[in-house]
Design a protein around this motif. Structure first.
Motif, short mmCIF file in Angstrom:
data_model
loop_
_atom_site.label_atom_id
_atom_site.label_comp_id
_atom_site.label_asym_id
_atom_site.label_seq_id
_atom_site.Cartn_x
_atom_site.Cartn_y
_atom_site.Cartn_z
N GLY A 79 0.78 -1.23 0.00
CA GLY A 79 0.00 0.00 0.00
C GLY A 79 0.81 1.27 0.00
O GLY A 79 0.24 2.36 -0.02
N ARG A 81 2.55 4.48 -1.07
CA ARG A 81 2.36 5.35 -2.23
C ARG A 81 3.66 5.58 -3.00
O ARG A 81 3.65 5.73 -4.22
N ARG A 88 -0.90 1.66 -10.83
CA ARG A 88 -1.40 0.58 -10.00
C ARG A 88 -0.38 -0.55 -9.94
O ARG A 88 0.33 -0.80 -10.92
N ARG A 116 -6.86 0.12 4.26
CA ARG A 116 -6.05 1.27 3.83
C ARG A 116 -6.92 2.13 2.90
O ARG A 116 -7.07 1.83 1.71
N SER A 117 -7.47 3.21 3.46
CA SER A 117 -8.44 4.01 2.71
C SER A 117 -7.84 4.65 1.47
O SER A 117 -8.55 4.91 0.49
N SER A 118 -6.53 4.89 1.45
CA SER A 118 -5.93 5.58 0.31
C SER A 118 -5.74 4.68 -0.90
O SER A 118 -5.65 5.17 -2.03
N THR A 119 -5.69 3.36 -0.69
CA THR A 119 -5.39 2.46 -1.81
C THR A 119 -6.39 1.33 -1.98
O THR A 119 -6.31 0.58 -2.95
N GLU A 121 -9.46 1.13 -2.86
CA GLU A 121 -10.31 1.16 -4.05
C GLU A 121 -9.58 0.61 -5.27
O GLU A 121 -10.10 -0.24 -6.00
N GLU A 122 -8.35 1.06 -5.50
CA GLU A 122 -7.63 0.58 -6.68
C GLU A 122 -7.10 -0.82 -6.47
O GLU A 122 -6.80 -1.53 -7.44
N GLY A 143 -13.50 1.68 0.80
CA GLY A 143 -12.66 1.54 -0.38
C GLY A 143 -13.01 0.31 -1.20
O GLY A 143 -13.02 0.35 -2.44
#
Length: 900
Positions: A79, A81, A88, A116-119, A121-122, A143
């Motif tokens: 996860g 960044r 991705r 992990r809210s930042s990743t 979804e993808e 997510g």
């Protein structure tokens, strides 16, 4: 192991699985140390190596994930960044590398990635496959829900046709209604027959029994009650309509419909109102429930909703006379509506059913009649008889905001700890001129007094600044040569992170300012920063001369004389840019004693200050037209359409350039000695202004207003918000000496500021119009508003198509609602002659007349000093026309109000 590390370093991601799988746990642990070191190295690579870094990261992420033995560490690595670098991760490769782990480990990893809210979804495809391999339930975080919605919507072009076959549909569909924002794909629909139309798909699943219909209905109602963005509300409303609630389902949710009708967006409220109407007509809605719902709806501003509610109340009252006691008090709530037409409808409806009311109800309704506009007072007396005493308006009192008082700048921080705190705050937000100026002065003072202690404290507090990172050591000087970044360059100079040569070159080169005046104003600000930074490294100053005395940017002449006297005592030459800015902040032609004291200093700077103080006129050459000095006014090439660079240019004042500025000021100020154009061409600053501009020339309101006009015109005609930011500061700023400065009689602001204000009152954005209203009220409170001039400007701009009547009406209504009815009327009284003289009244004039009538009715005799029927040509003719349009009705209303 070496082969794997080499492949990762060279970005050969396709070789990672084959090289990593044969490694033993011990070898993977050793390899992980090297991979972490490579990751740290990549963080230091410059932007010139972004393509190389992207390739390496594509291999580094799966390699590191495969080498981690703990699920928590693997999730943190996947996860991260910095390892994704804008792309991705290779989900298929990660599954290939991790599929041999225990199911419990895979399930743990899936849930950690989902959290992990930042990743999340993808990473939905990876999470979904991990959960399948682990044979555990799919995580239901926000997510994951967003990722699932996007995945099933696209589904290789199949859309939602097979949504019912998805294994997660029963688990995740209810969660669609619980996320903070609606999943984006749910709003990607147009045609109900399209394959990606979510409302249609969900309705079909509810009909087929795949989804619980009651759950969908309850979820839709809950979200519509909660409110949200228009696109989201549209989805829930369409779904609710497609579910086709039965009468029983509708009657079970009366409180919900009432809440939507009261507080929902217009389309939601209209739907809820329709449901309530059906329930009322079928007898399923009690009179008390209808009264409660009506009291809330009748406070709404949407006339269509309010009128529909009045119609509904009328129908129920006609059908059942026994509801009078409960429904008439609710009707009386409409007496206070801002639209007098709504008031009239409510009053007639009350009058129609009043004969069946008892005495106590009559008294209650008569007391509520005090809320009615004075235009309906006569009709109210005919219905109720004599009204209570509190129904008679008392003496009108105009309410204006307190006139802003000049605020003296607080002394600069006297300790290292306090100053460091101020510097940290200013490096993150430098839009407060007063705090910025005192922080800059404090920085200069402490550099002169305690340079070593200050440097140590700043180095620790500013460890995250880019110029302290050796990654940027190659281009630090180049970047600081191009831009000082406010206090950044001064603190960087103290910590020796920018060279003296760079500061010297930036200081002496000046700044280009031919594009627009705002570039020149930025150039003055930047030159001050470069000079302060240069003196920090060469010969520190004990304090700055240009630090303002007042929050507006004004510097008292006596205070500048005292500072120059201290410089003479210390035998120090002032910084040229610092002294030039100080001169521009001192009011000219108003203080003879200060000029005499300056001349007595016996220094070059003292003589220049004395000459400056005894001068007069504006610093910036004025713009002129054939009728006198005015601001350049942008005119659209075609009515109602603004086109950059195509408006008429007024000729500039042909007065010779200010030779003293050209001869005695540093290069960054020379543009002030040339005639200035307010052309939009080449200016990109108007929607992102800085309060430092006003503080650089605090006595040049007209110049600032002139430079703002093109942006304000764009703000009114195009969807380009933000240009009115400078109107409130200009309303607080001082004009030239003799124009109502401290201790002098207030005089109106100049024509350019009034023109700018008129344009801002017609801005497209409501927030921009509010800023213009604030400026209007401040000018009025300071006694510097020329209401007649502003009204004439508004009429002219409406005629040009720059200001739309409905926006002007809203701005006027907002100003009046603060209690400034007389001020608002005085402006509208100046605008109405021009608006009424047009061959064809502008569309929306009725709204302006309605606000004007409300102002006169509220002001009473106070309005008589500002206007009369005879003083507004064309009003009587308009009021005498046949018909019942709002235009004629409001003209008649205003005429009646002025007659009284």
């Amino acid at each position: 192991m070496k082969e794997l590390l080499a492949a990762v370093r060279e970005g050969r991601s396709s070789e990672v699985p084959g090289l990593l799988k044969p490694l033993t746990p011990a070898e993977r642990k050793t390899c992980l140390v090297e991979l972490k070191a490579l990751r740290a190295e990549l963080r230091g690579w410059g932007w010139d190596r972004w393509q190389e870094r992207f390739k390496v990261n594509r291999a580094l992420l799966p390699a590191g994930a495969g080498c981690h033995t703990g699920a928590a560490a693997a999730a943190a690595w996947i996860g991260a960044r910095d390892l994704r670098d804008g792309g991705r991760p290779l989900h298929g490769m990660l599954i290939d590398l991790l599929s041999d782990r225990a199911p419990e480990w895979l399930g743990d990893l899936a849930h950690r990635l989902a959290a992990r809210s930042s990743t999340a979804e993808e990473d939905y495809p990876l999470i979904d496959e991990l959960a399948r391999l682990a044979k555990c339930g799919i995580p239901t975080t926000d997510g994951v829900v967003y990722g699932w919605a996007e995945a099933v919507t696209s589904a290789r072009g199949k859309g939602l046709g097979r949504l019912g076959e998805d294994p997660h549909v029963r688990t995740l569909v209810p969660r669609l209604f619980e996320t903070p924002q609606l999943a984006r794909p749910l709003t990607w629909f147009t045609d109900p027959e399209a394959p990606n139309h979510w409302p249609t798909a969900l309705t079909a699943l509810a009909t087929a029994g795949v989804l619980d219909r009651t759950v969908l209905v309850d979820a839709c109602v809950a979200r519509l009650l909660r409110g949200g963005r228009p696109g989201e509300m549209r989805f829930f409303l369409i779904l609710l309509r497609r579910l086709e609630l039965t009468p029983a389902e509708e009657s079970a949710r009366v409180a919900d419909w009432a809440g939507m009708a009261a507080d929902g967006m217009s389309t939601v409220a209209a739907h809820a109102q329709g449901v309530l109407a059906r329930l009322a007509e079928s007898g399923e809605l009690s009179a008390s429930a209808l009264a409660a719902a009506s009291s809330a709806v009748l406070f709404r501003t949407e006339k269509k909703l309010v009128r529909a509610q009045l119609v509904l109340l009328g129908k129920v009252l006609r059908r059942n006379a026994g509801t009078v006691g409960e429904l008439l008090p609710a009707l009386a709530d409409a007496f206070g509506h801002q639209d007098v037409g709504v008031q009239e409808r409510a009053l007639k409806l009350v009058g129609r059913h009043l004969p069946t009311a008892d005495d106590s109800l009559r008294k209650e309704l008569a007391a509520a009649a005090a809320l009615l506009s004075p235009a309906h007072r006569k009709a109210a007396v005919e219905i109720f008889g004599a009204l209570p005493d509190d129904g008679v308006p008392g003496e009108y009192v105009e309410i204006l905001p307190a006139a802003p008082e000049p605020r003296r700048l607080a002394p600069a921080a006297d300790s290292v700890a306090e100053l460091v705190e101020d510097v940290v705050v200013q490096l993150r937000a430098d839009d407060d001129v007063s705090e910025f100026e005192r922080t800059l002065d404090g920085l200069v003072r402490l550099v002169h007094r305690e340079p070593a202690a200050l440097a140590d404290a700043l180095r620790a507090a500013l460890a995250d600044r880019w110029w302290l990172d050796d990654t940027y050591r190659w281009d630090r000087d180049q970047r600081f040569y191009g831009h000082p970044y406010g206090l950044e360059v001064v603190t960087a100079a103290l910590l020796e992170r920018v060279s003296v040569k760079t500061l010297h070159n930036a200081r002496v080169r000046g700044t280009a300012s031919d594009s627009c005046a705002h570039t020149g104003l930025d150039g003055i600000f930047n030159a001050r920063m470069w000079e302060a930074a240069f003196r920090v490294r060469t010969r520190p100053l004990p304090f700055l001369l240009a630090t303002p005395t007042w929050h507006t940017g004004t510097l008292d002449a006596d205070e500048l004389v005292n500072r120059l006297r201290e410089y003479r005592r210390l035998d120090l030459p002032p910084g040229p840019v610092d002294f030039a800015q100080a001169l521009l902040r001192v009011p000219r032609g108003a203080d003879g004693s200060a000029a005499h004291a300056a001349a007595q200093l016996g220094t070059t700077e003292g003589d220049r200050l004395a000459a400056w103080l005894t001068g007069d006129g504006p610093v910036v050459p004025a713009l002129r037209t054939g009728t006198g000095t005015e601001a350049e006014v942008p005119e659209p090439a075609t009515p109602g359409r603004w086109q950059p660079g195509r408006y008429t240019r007024r000729r500039l004042d042909e007065t010779k350039g200010r030779l003293a500025i050209q001869r005695e000021f540093p290069r960054s100020f020379h543009w002030l000695g040339r005639a200035q154009s307010s052309s939009y061409r080449g200016c990109y600053h108007w929607a992102a202004g800085r309060t430092h501009w006003v503080a650089a020339l605090p006595h040049e309101r007209e110049a600032h207003a002139t430079w703002m006009l093109p942006g304000l015109t764009a703000c009114a005609l195009e969807d380009l918000p933000g240009a009115t930011w400078g109107l409130p500061p200009l309303a607080e700023a001082d004009g030239p000496a003799g124009a109502g400065g401290p201790g002098e009689p207030a005089e109106p602001a100049g024509p350019a500021l009034h023109r700018a204000l008129a344009t801002g009152l017609g801005a497209r954005s409501r927030e921009d119009r509010l800023a213009a209203v604030d400026a209007l009220l401040v000018l009025a409170a300071r006694g510097r508003l020329d209401a007649s001039r502003l009204g004439r400007d508004l009429a002219e701009l409406v005629g040009q198509g720059t200001v739309k009547p409905n926006r002007l009406a809203e701005s006027a209504r907002t100003a009046a609602a603060t209690g400034a009815y007389a001020t608002t009327w005085s402006v509208l009284a100046g605008a109405l002659p021009g608006l009424l003289s047009a061959d064809q009244p502008p569309r929306g004039l009725g709204e302006i007349l309605a606000v004007a009538a409300e102002c006169v009715e509220t002001c009473g005799t106070a309005a008589a000093v500002s206007g009369s029927p005879d003083g507004i040509p064309g009003l009587a003719d308009l009021a005498g026309r046949r018909g019942s349009s709002q235009l004629v009705a409001q003209a008649s209303r205003l005429l009646t109000a002025l007659d009284h």
